[in-house]
Scaffold this active site. Structure first.
Site, short mmCIF file in Angstrom:
data_model
loop_
_atom_site.label_atom_id
_atom_site.label_comp_id
_atom_site.label_asym_id
_atom_site.label_seq_id
_atom_site.Cartn_x
_atom_site.Cartn_y
_atom_site.Cartn_z
N GLU A 102 0.62 -1.33 -0.13
CA GLU A 102 0.04 0.00 -0.08
C GLU A 102 0.73 1.21 -0.02
OE1 GLU A 102 -3.24 -0.04 -0.61
OE2 GLU A 102 -3.55 -1.96 -0.45
N GLU A 103 2.06 1.07 0.51
CA GLU A 103 2.86 2.35 0.83
C GLU A 103 3.62 2.71 -0.46
OE1 GLU A 103 2.72 4.71 2.65
OE2 GLU A 103 2.21 4.26 4.60
#
Length: 185
Positions: A53-54
């Site tokens: 996600e990052e």
């Protein structure tokens, strides 16, 4: 023919066989993820989900806000972690090293989990938005006489979506990469 292809894609997208999931959700640095997750008593699938996600597993990733590396750490946060762990200060270039970035990111996430009594949603919200914001959201929920609920108590859409996406992506990584991450699918 186009209708058949669209139908086939829809079925694959809905059923999400492992090969399809692995295509959309990459995994790199499995050994480092396993080691650091073990060192900090974290779920390796959760660590992989945070990384996905990052940074989508792009080692040298830098955000517009200046967060660096796989787990998107701000240099000031990384230097605070280095100070807390007895390490030397780090540069943004140091944070592009997968091993160091994952180690610091796992240490920081463990710190947040401990700070928030093991509440994963609050720790994830703090990871994304900072402890000051998360503390205020928790305090506001408590002042209303109820437990923190990420869907109700996080006013920032990006952070709400981050928490929800991590929970979903964690299960995706557990299912698709259970063996590689050392977790039971």
């Amino acid at each position: 023919m186009t209708v058949v292809a669209a139908g086939a894609f829809a079925v694959i997208h809905l059923t999400q066989p492992d090969w399809y999931v692995r295509w959309w959700y990459p995994l790199k640095h499995e050994q480092v993820i396993r080691e650091q997750a073990r060192a900090y008593s974290l779920d390796p699938a959760l660590v992989a989900a945070i990384i996905y996600e990052e940074s989508s597993f792009e080692d040298g990733s830098v955000s517009g806000a200046g967060a660096v590396g796989l787990m998107q750490l701000m240099p000031a946060t990384a230097n605070w972690i280095a100070e807390k762990t007895g390490g030397a200060s780090v540069s943004p270039e140091d944070l592009k090293q997968p091993g160091r970035n994952i180690a610091y990111g796992c240490w920081y996430y463990r710190y947040l989990l401990d700070r928030y009594g093991g509440a994963e949603a609050i720790a994830l919200a703090a990871y994304n938005s900072g402890t000051e914001a998360a503390d205020s959201w928790v305090a506001e929920a408590r002042s209303s006489g109820r437990a923190f609920d990420s869907a109700l108590d996080i006013p920032w859409q990006e952070t709400r979506e981050f928490v929800a996406d991590i929970e979903e992506t964690k299960e995706t990584y557990r299912r698709a990469y259970g063996r590689e991450l050392g977790v039971v699918p």
